[in-house]
Design a protein around this motif. Sequence first.
Motif, PDB file in Angstrom:
ATOM      1  N   TYR A 307       9.756  26.238   6.449  1.00 58.13           N
ATOM      2  CA  TYR A 307      10.538  25.085   5.990  1.00 58.13           C
ATOM      3  C   TYR A 307       9.623  23.894   5.695  1.00 58.13           C
ATOM      4  CZ  TYR A 307      15.158  27.090   7.042  1.00 58.13           C
ATOM      5  OH  TYR A 307      16.299  27.853   7.050  1.00 58.13           O
ATOM      6  N   VAL A 308       8.707  23.613   6.615  1.00 57.16           N
ATOM      7  CA  VAL A 308       7.817  22.459   6.444  1.00 57.16           C
ATOM      8  C   VAL A 308       6.935  22.630   5.211  1.00 57.16           C
ATOM      9  CG1 VAL A 308       5.907  21.158   7.451  1.00 57.16           C
ATOM     10  CG2 VAL A 308       7.839  21.855   8.883  1.00 57.16           C
ATOM     11  N   THR A 309       6.421  23.842   5.017  1.00 59.25           N
ATOM     12  CA  THR A 309       5.600  24.108   3.835  1.00 59.25           C
ATOM     13  C   THR A 309       6.427  23.974   2.565  1.00 59.25           C
ATOM     14  OG1 THR A 309       4.191  25.620   5.099  1.00 59.25           O
ATOM     15  CG2 THR A 309       4.111  25.803   2.713  1.00 59.25           C
ATOM     16  N   GLY A 310       7.640  24.513   2.588  1.00 55.59           N
ATOM     17  CA  GLY A 310       8.516  24.425   1.418  1.00 55.59           C
ATOM     18  C   GLY A 310       8.898  22.996   1.086  1.00 55.59           C
ATOM     19  N   PRO A 364      -0.066  34.022   6.064  1.00 51.86           N
ATOM     20  CA  PRO A 364       0.158  33.709   4.639  1.00 51.86           C
ATOM     21  C   PRO A 364       0.734  32.318   4.422  1.00 51.86           C
ATOM     22  CG  PRO A 364       1.008  35.893   5.185  1.00 51.86           C
ATOM     23  CD  PRO A 364       0.686  35.223   6.474  1.00 51.86           C
ATOM     24  N   VAL A 365       1.587  31.879   5.337  1.00 50.61           N
ATOM     25  CA  VAL A 365       2.193  30.548   5.214  1.00 50.61           C
ATOM     26  C   VAL A 365       1.116  29.470   5.325  1.00 50.61           C
ATOM     27  CG1 VAL A 365       3.867  28.927   6.198  1.00 50.61           C
ATOM     28  CG2 VAL A 365       4.383  31.373   6.179  1.00 50.61           C
ATOM     29  N   LEU A 366       0.257  29.597   6.326  1.00 49.79           N
ATOM     30  CA  LEU A 366      -0.827  28.630   6.509  1.00 49.79           C
ATOM     31  C   LEU A 366      -1.804  28.658   5.343  1.00 49.79           C
ATOM     32  CD1 LEU A 366      -1.604  29.162  10.308  1.00 49.79           C
ATOM     33  CD2 LEU A 366      -0.692  27.096   9.264  1.00 49.79           C
ATOM     34  N   THR A 367      -2.120  29.851   4.901  1.00 49.28           N
ATOM     35  CA  THR A 367      -3.074  29.985   3.790  1.00 49.28           C
ATOM     36  C   THR A 367      -2.543  29.281   2.548  1.00 49.28           C
ATOM     37  OG1 THR A 367      -3.811  32.123   4.659  1.00 49.28           O
ATOM     38  CG2 THR A 367      -4.346  31.639   2.365  1.00 49.28           C
ATOM     39  N   ASN A 368      -1.300  29.509   2.233  1.00 47.47           N
ATOM     40  CA  ASN A 368      -0.691  28.878   1.064  1.00 47.47           C
ATOM     41  C   ASN A 368      -0.711  27.359   1.200  1.00 47.47           C
ATOM     42  OD1 ASN A 368       0.644  28.937  -1.448  1.00 47.47           O
ATOM     43  ND2 ASN A 368       2.624  28.768  -0.475  1.00 47.47           N
ATOM     44  N   TYR A 369      -0.471  26.885   2.414  1.00 45.36           N
ATOM     45  CA  TYR A 369      -0.492  25.440   2.658  1.00 45.36           C
ATOM     46  C   TYR A 369      -1.893  24.867   2.437  1.00 45.36           C
ATOM     47  CZ  TYR A 369       0.028  20.976   5.120  1.00 45.36           C
ATOM     48  OH  TYR A 369       0.046  19.648   5.428  1.00 45.36           O
ATOM     49  N   SER A 400      -8.055  35.781   4.142  1.00 50.39           N
ATOM     50  CA  SER A 400      -6.613  35.638   3.987  1.00 50.39           C
ATOM     51  C   SER A 400      -6.246  35.210   2.571  1.00 50.39           C
ATOM     52  CB  SER A 400      -6.077  34.617   4.994  1.00 50.39           C
ATOM     53  OG  SER A 400      -4.677  34.486   4.867  1.00 50.39           O
ATOM     54  N   ILE A 401      -7.056  34.312   1.995  1.00 51.57           N
ATOM     55  CA  ILE A 401      -6.807  33.878   0.613  1.00 51.57           C
ATOM     56  C   ILE A 401      -6.906  35.072  -0.341  1.00 51.57           C
ATOM     57  CG2 ILE A 401      -7.681  32.478  -1.297  1.00 51.57           C
ATOM     58  CD1 ILE A 401      -8.604  30.435   0.782  1.00 51.57           C
ATOM     59  N   GLU A 402      -7.936  35.886  -0.160  1.00 55.14           N
ATOM     60  CA  GLU A 402      -8.121  37.059  -1.024  1.00 55.14           C
ATOM     61  C   GLU A 402      -6.932  38.015  -0.899  1.00 55.14           C
ATOM     62  OE1 GLU A 402     -11.817  38.408   0.501  1.00 55.14           O
ATOM     63  OE2 GLU A 402     -13.047  37.163  -0.840  1.00 55.14           O
ATOM     64  N   GLU A 403      -6.458  38.184   0.318  1.00 53.06           N
ATOM     65  CA  GLU A 403      -5.312  39.069   0.535  1.00 53.06           C
ATOM     66  C   GLU A 403      -4.043  38.484  -0.084  1.00 53.06           C
ATOM     67  OE1 GLU A 403      -2.819  41.032   4.274  1.00 53.06           O
ATOM     68  OE2 GLU A 403      -4.830  40.236   4.616  1.00 53.06           O
ATOM     69  N   CYS A 404      -3.880  37.166   0.058  1.00 53.06           N
ATOM     70  CA  CYS A 404      -2.695  36.507  -0.498  1.00 53.06           C
ATOM     71  C   CYS A 404      -2.694  36.537  -2.024  1.00 53.06           C
ATOM     72  CB  CYS A 404      -2.605  35.060  -0.007  1.00 53.06           C
ATOM     73  SG  CYS A 404      -2.108  34.908   1.724  1.00 53.06           S
ATOM     74  N   ILE A 405      -3.871  36.434  -2.626  1.00 55.65           N
ATOM     75  CA  ILE A 405      -3.974  36.543  -4.083  1.00 55.65           C
ATOM     76  C   ILE A 405      -3.561  37.939  -4.528  1.00 55.65           C
ATOM     77  CG2 ILE A 405      -5.592  36.612  -6.027  1.00 55.65           C
ATOM     78  CD1 ILE A 405      -7.172  34.385  -4.646  1.00 55.65           C
ATOM     79  N   GLU A 406      -4.036  38.924  -3.788  1.00 55.99           N
ATOM     80  CA  GLU A 406      -3.709  40.317  -4.116  1.00 55.99           C
ATOM     81  C   GLU A 406      -2.205  40.561  -4.027  1.00 55.99           C
ATOM     82  OE1 GLU A 406      -4.778  44.824  -2.505  1.00 55.99           O
ATOM     83  OE2 GLU A 406      -5.999  43.118  -1.877  1.00 55.99           O
ATOM     84  N   ASN A 407      -1.568  39.935  -3.034  1.00 58.43           N
ATOM     85  CA  ASN A 407      -0.116  40.106  -2.847  1.00 58.43           C
ATOM     86  C   ASN A 407       0.700  39.071  -3.620  1.00 58.43           C
ATOM     87  OD1 ASN A 407      -0.457  42.280  -1.065  1.00 58.43           O
ATOM     88  ND2 ASN A 407      -0.758  40.890   0.672  1.00 58.43           N
ATOM     89  N   LYS A 408      -0.001  38.272  -4.449  1.00 63.99           N
ATOM     90  CA  LYS A 408       0.639  37.259  -5.298  1.00 63.99           C
ATOM     91  C   LYS A 408       1.416  36.214  -4.497  1.00 63.99           C
ATOM     92  CE  LYS A 408       0.951  40.361  -9.263  1.00 63.99           C
ATOM     93  NZ  LYS A 408       1.819  40.999 -10.280  1.00 63.99           N
TER      94      LYS A 408
END
Length: 427
Positions: A307-310, A364-369, A400-408
């Motif tokens: 929620y906070v990230t969104g 993934p939430v933290l990485t995106n943030y 984690s960034i590399e993994e998140c990119i792979e999973n879009k």
Amino acid sequence: MKNGTRTVEEETNKQSRSPESIAADAVKGDVIGSTAYSQRFVLNCLIKLTDVENVESASEFIEKDLCTMWDMTTEKDVSKFLIEHDAVEIFNAILISSNNNRLLEVILGTVSNMSCHKDVTVDIKQKRAFAVNIFTHLKSADPLLLVQVLRFALTIIYNDSTDMNFWLACLRDGDFPSSLRFILENCANEDVLTNSLETLNCICSACNDDTKNTFIKLFIDEHFVTSLLTGFQEILNCIKETSSINKETEERCYVIFLAIIWAVINFDECLPLFNEESNEKLFTHANMIIETAWSNENDGILDIMEYVTGISSALNFPFSNSSIKICVTFMRVWKDLIDSYDNKINSDFEDPDFIDNMKKEITPVLTNYFVRIVKLWPLEKVNELFKDFETKHVFKLKSSIEECIENKIVDTYYADVCFTLIESINK
């Protein structure tokens, strides 16, 4: 029995039956549906309720018989029985004419229980004037009565959320939106405030593209965000001063508060309501919620962080003192995840499975943030924030960034900037 007369065998059987058997059949004929509750008892309550003047002064009847009937309505068969015997009309007459708050509370509590059963919700819906009358009682000054009105609104809408046009019209005619706003701005009762948040969240969640405009027209004005922040602050004051709210309810309030903000902020028309002052208060609350949930090893931490990230993303990650504190807290969570996962034996967390469960979901939430703030915030400030990261924290972030990119999950547009920062940190 043949031709209207009993046979000799039937008469003999009747005479040979024991008094206990005859009494058991009599009791069985008095029960409501599959329950053990008495039809006669409920009908006697309804008959007495038709004499409103005498009922108002009959405190023993209210506290004993009516409260018993209130408890009985947790059973669907009892609630249906009440509907079938015109209880709605009797209850409505009391709501219109009575000034006895305790009587009104018991009646509203009974109806709230009844509305928990979907079949009964359909029946109550046919009595539109009754529902509107209940909603008008949100103007009451009696906290216990208010809680029951809010319970009714919550349960009836939850059970029939597919027809929000109908219920929004009922809420409007009962002046429910303005009464709810008044409560958020002025009430100091924790039960009323927590139930207000629950009900508002239910209404927000039930609204879709077809009902969005009506919801905004009824509930959202230039004071909405301020009212919501004021109500939530009062809940925090209650928690601090009285400690009468249990931990589960407290944590539930945190999640609901953020869920309401998230629902409203997704309406484009509402974005202008969030200004610099309200954002500062909002993110201050959000940071406290994250810190508390993480320290308490609350399983709801994932929902809270999402929620906070969104919300941060919807507001384009504003750079302020309170948002910096959120970033620092997120970094602390990241370091705790990495450190505790690498060293479970000496972990400070009481639940050994907490880190295992959280690492996969929260990472993934933290990485995106992190990748978003690196792109949008002043680089000098970002560098300063990341200086406490050790090599292993940076390495895990890169992985984690590399993994998140792979999973879009993460946009490469933001990730490239973060990679540049990581390389500078490694140097």
